[in-house]
Design a protein around this motif. Structure first.
Motif, PDB file in Angstrom:
ATOM      1  N   VAL A  43       0.840  -1.194   0.000  1.00  0.00           N
ATOM      2  CA  VAL A  43       0.000   0.000   0.000  1.00  0.00           C
ATOM      3  C   VAL A  43       0.876   1.246   0.000  1.00  0.00           C
ATOM      4  O   VAL A  43       0.586   2.211  -0.715  1.00  0.00           O
ATOM      5  N   HIS A  44       1.950   1.231   0.757  1.00  0.00           N
ATOM      6  CA  HIS A  44       2.867   2.381   0.778  1.00  0.00           C
ATOM      7  C   HIS A  44       3.436   2.616  -0.620  1.00  0.00           C
ATOM      8  O   HIS A  44       3.503   3.752  -1.089  1.00  0.00           O
ATOM      9  N   ARG A  45       3.816   1.553  -1.306  1.00  0.00           N
ATOM     10  CA  ARG A  45       4.321   1.691  -2.672  1.00  0.00           C
ATOM     11  C   ARG A  45       3.260   2.282  -3.586  1.00  0.00           C
ATOM     12  O   ARG A  45       3.534   3.151  -4.411  1.00  0.00           O
ATOM     13  N   MET A  46       1.999   1.856  -3.417  1.00  0.00           N
ATOM     14  CA  MET A  46       0.915   2.402  -4.235  1.00  0.00           C
ATOM     15  C   MET A  46       0.655   3.871  -3.902  1.00  0.00           C
ATOM     16  O   MET A  46       0.335   4.660  -4.798  1.00  0.00           O
ATOM     17  N   LEU A  47       0.799   4.253  -2.631  1.00  0.00           N
ATOM     18  CA  LEU A  47       0.641   5.665  -2.259  1.00  0.00           C
ATOM     19  C   LEU A  47       1.696   6.530  -2.948  1.00  0.00           C
ATOM     20  O   LEU A  47       1.403   7.638  -3.398  1.00  0.00           O
ATOM     21  N   ILE A  48       2.903   6.031  -3.039  1.00  0.00           N
ATOM     22  CA  ILE A  48       3.972   6.755  -3.736  1.00  0.00           C
ATOM     23  C   ILE A  48       3.606   6.903  -5.214  1.00  0.00           C
ATOM     24  O   ILE A  48       3.757   7.974  -5.798  1.00  0.00           O
ATOM     25  N   PRO A  70       4.939  15.128  -4.192  1.00  0.00           N
ATOM     26  CA  PRO A  70       5.891  14.289  -3.465  1.00  0.00           C
ATOM     27  C   PRO A  70       5.125  13.411  -2.471  1.00  0.00           C
ATOM     28  O   PRO A  70       4.132  13.841  -1.889  1.00  0.00           O
ATOM     29  N   ALA A  71       5.572  12.202  -2.298  1.00  0.00           N
ATOM     30  CA  ALA A  71       4.954  11.303  -1.316  1.00  0.00           C
ATOM     31  C   ALA A  71       5.682  11.503   0.007  1.00  0.00           C
ATOM     32  O   ALA A  71       6.858  11.203   0.115  1.00  0.00           O
ATOM     33  N   THR A  72       4.986  12.036   0.979  1.00  0.00           N
ATOM     34  CA  THR A  72       5.628  12.345   2.250  1.00  0.00           C
ATOM     35  C   THR A  72       5.227  11.388   3.367  1.00  0.00           C
ATOM     36  O   THR A  72       5.810  11.438   4.443  1.00  0.00           O
ATOM     37  N   ILE A  73       4.258  10.530   3.124  1.00  0.00           N
ATOM     38  CA  ILE A  73       3.823   9.617   4.169  1.00  0.00           C
ATOM     39  C   ILE A  73       4.894   8.550   4.398  1.00  0.00           C
ATOM     40  O   ILE A  73       5.475   8.024   3.448  1.00  0.00           O
ATOM     41  N   THR A  74       5.152   8.276   5.642  1.00  0.00           N
ATOM     42  CA  THR A  74       6.132   7.249   5.998  1.00  0.00           C
ATOM     43  C   THR A  74       5.400   5.953   6.329  1.00  0.00           C
ATOM     44  O   THR A  74       4.197   5.980   6.653  1.00  0.00           O
ATOM     45  N   PRO A  75       6.081   4.831   6.268  1.00  0.00           N
ATOM     46  CA  PRO A  75       5.429   3.576   6.658  1.00  0.00           C
ATOM     47  C   PRO A  75       4.870   3.620   8.086  1.00  0.00           C
ATOM     48  O   PRO A  75       3.803   3.085   8.350  1.00  0.00           O
ATOM     49  N   ARG A  99       0.224 -12.473  -3.857  1.00  0.00           N
ATOM     50  CA  ARG A  99      -0.642 -12.411  -2.682  1.00  0.00           C
ATOM     51  C   ARG A  99      -0.701 -11.017  -2.082  1.00  0.00           C
ATOM     52  O   ARG A  99      -1.263 -10.829  -1.021  1.00  0.00           O
ATOM     53  N   HIS A 100      -0.131 -10.042  -2.744  1.00  0.00           N
ATOM     54  CA  HIS A 100      -0.182  -8.686  -2.221  1.00  0.00           C
ATOM     55  C   HIS A 100      -1.355  -7.923  -2.831  1.00  0.00           C
ATOM     56  O   HIS A 100      -1.888  -8.304  -3.865  1.00  0.00           O
ATOM     57  N   PRO A 101      -1.778  -6.834  -2.178  1.00  0.00           N
ATOM     58  CA  PRO A 101      -2.908  -6.053  -2.700  1.00  0.00           C
ATOM     59  C   PRO A 101      -2.593  -5.447  -4.067  1.00  0.00           C
ATOM     60  O   PRO A 101      -1.448  -5.083  -4.347  1.00  0.00           O
ATOM     61  N   VAL A 102      -3.637  -5.337  -4.885  1.00  0.00           N
ATOM     62  CA  VAL A 102      -3.490  -4.694  -6.194  1.00  0.00           C
ATOM     63  C   VAL A 102      -4.207  -3.350  -6.218  1.00  0.00           C
ATOM     64  O   VAL A 102      -4.148  -2.633  -7.208  1.00  0.00           O
ATOM     65  N   GLY A 103      -4.873  -3.005  -5.106  1.00  0.00           N
ATOM     66  CA  GLY A 103      -5.551  -1.728  -4.998  1.00  0.00           C
ATOM     67  C   GLY A 103      -5.936  -1.467  -3.559  1.00  0.00           C
ATOM     68  O   GLY A 103      -5.909  -2.379  -2.730  1.00  0.00           O
ATOM     69  N   PHE A 104      -6.278  -0.209  -3.285  1.00  0.00           N
ATOM     70  CA  PHE A 104      -6.710   0.142  -1.937  1.00  0.00           C
ATOM     71  C   PHE A 104      -7.689   1.304  -1.983  1.00  0.00           C
ATOM     72  O   PHE A 104      -7.743   2.061  -2.948  1.00  0.00           O
ATOM     73  N   ALA A 105      -8.445   1.430  -0.914  1.00  0.00           N
ATOM     74  CA  ALA A 105      -9.319   2.586  -0.691  1.00  0.00           C
ATOM     75  C   ALA A 105      -9.129   3.019   0.752  1.00  0.00           C
ATOM     76  O   ALA A 105      -9.110   2.175   1.656  1.00  0.00           O
ATOM     77  N   TYR A 151      -7.123   3.688  -5.330  1.00  0.00           N
ATOM     78  CA  TYR A 151      -6.039   3.434  -6.284  1.00  0.00           C
ATOM     79  C   TYR A 151      -6.027   1.959  -6.650  1.00  0.00           C
ATOM     80  O   TYR A 151      -6.153   1.085  -5.787  1.00  0.00           O
ATOM     81  N   VAL A 152      -5.880   1.698  -7.939  1.00  0.00           N
ATOM     82  CA  VAL A 152      -5.691   0.344  -8.459  1.00  0.00           C
ATOM     83  C   VAL A 152      -4.451   0.391  -9.342  1.00  0.00           C
ATOM     84  O   VAL A 152      -4.297   1.301 -10.159  1.00  0.00           O
ATOM     85  N   GLN A 153      -3.576  -0.579  -9.152  1.00  0.00           N
ATOM     86  CA  GLN A 153      -2.345  -0.603  -9.927  1.00  0.00           C
ATOM     87  C   GLN A 153      -2.639  -0.724 -11.426  1.00  0.00           C
ATOM     88  O   GLN A 153      -3.620  -1.338 -11.828  1.00  0.00           O
ATOM     89  N   GLU A 154      -1.747  -0.161 -12.204  1.00  0.00           N
ATOM     90  CA  GLU A 154      -1.927  -0.068 -13.664  1.00  0.00           C
ATOM     91  C   GLU A 154      -2.308  -1.389 -14.333  1.00  0.00           C
ATOM     92  O   GLU A 154      -3.276  -1.418 -15.077  1.00  0.00           O
ATOM     93  N   PRO A 155      -1.609  -2.473 -14.135  1.00  0.00           N
ATOM     94  CA  PRO A 155      -1.991  -3.672 -14.895  1.00  0.00           C
ATOM     95  C   PRO A 155      -3.341  -4.256 -14.498  1.00  0.00           C
ATOM     96  O   PRO A 155      -3.897  -5.067 -15.221  1.00  0.00           O
ATOM     97  N   ASP A 156      -3.875  -3.820 -13.373  1.00  0.00           N
ATOM     98  CA  ASP A 156      -5.135  -4.378 -12.879  1.00  0.00           C
ATOM     99  C   ASP A 156      -6.329  -3.452 -13.063  1.00  0.00           C
ATOM    100  O   ASP A 156      -7.433  -3.772 -12.639  1.00  0.00           O
TER     101      ASP A 156
END
Length: 151
Positions: free
Chosen positions: A20-25, A34-39, A65-71, A92-97
């Motif tokens: 999810v952190h990677r998707m937030l970035i 800029p993505a300023t949120i920390t884990p 097995r990891h998330p492909v999107g979040f709300a 957010y939903v990752q590009e390929p999905d």
């Protein structure tokens, strides 16, 4: 639109947060921010906050097995409506999905989570220039149209 994929939505767990952190970035980059949120802050919001619900989507037909999107659902009081209300602050939903019904499933999960929390309604916060904004509104149903917007 491609064929819908089987998708599971659920509240996020600690194991979901790195993805999810990677998707937030990636979401911030899409908006030129800029993505300023920390884990650590993400964990505090998602796992310890009373007013936030982080929902994730996983594809049942994927070996990953990891998330492909979040709300991110924020619960609070809507001062205009005078009622408890939910706001989908980020989706957010990752590009390929994308285009597989995952965003729609996340919005349905957010609507259910808001109702379970006693909310009388749900608002989806979107940026008009974002490609998926119109799709997010359509996913709420045919009787849902944006009522007002502010920048």
């Amino acid at each position: 639109m491609t064929t819908p994929s089987p998708v599971t939505t659920r509240p996020a767990t600690a194991g979901d947060l790195p993805e999810v952190h990677r998707m937030l970035i990636a979401l911030a980059a899409r908006h030129g921010l800029p993505a300023t949120i920390t884990p650590r802050v993400l964990a505090r919001i998602a796992l310890e906050g009373r007013a936030a619900r982080l929902l994730v989507a996983l594809r049942a037909d994927s070996p990953q097995r990891h998330p492909v999107g979040f709300a991110l659902l924020i619960l609070g009081r809507n001062m205009v409506a005078g009622a408890d209300w939910g706001v989908v602050e980020q989706l957010y939903v990752q590009e390929p999905d994308r285009g597989r019904g995952i965003g729609r499933a996340l919005l349905a999960a957010a609507r259910a989570a808001a109702a379970d929390a006693g909310c009388e309604g749900l608002t989806v916060s979107t940026r008009p220039e974002t490609d998926g904004s119109a799709l997010a509104w359509r996913a709420l149903g045919p009787d849902r149209e944006p009522r007002f917007a502010a920048e």
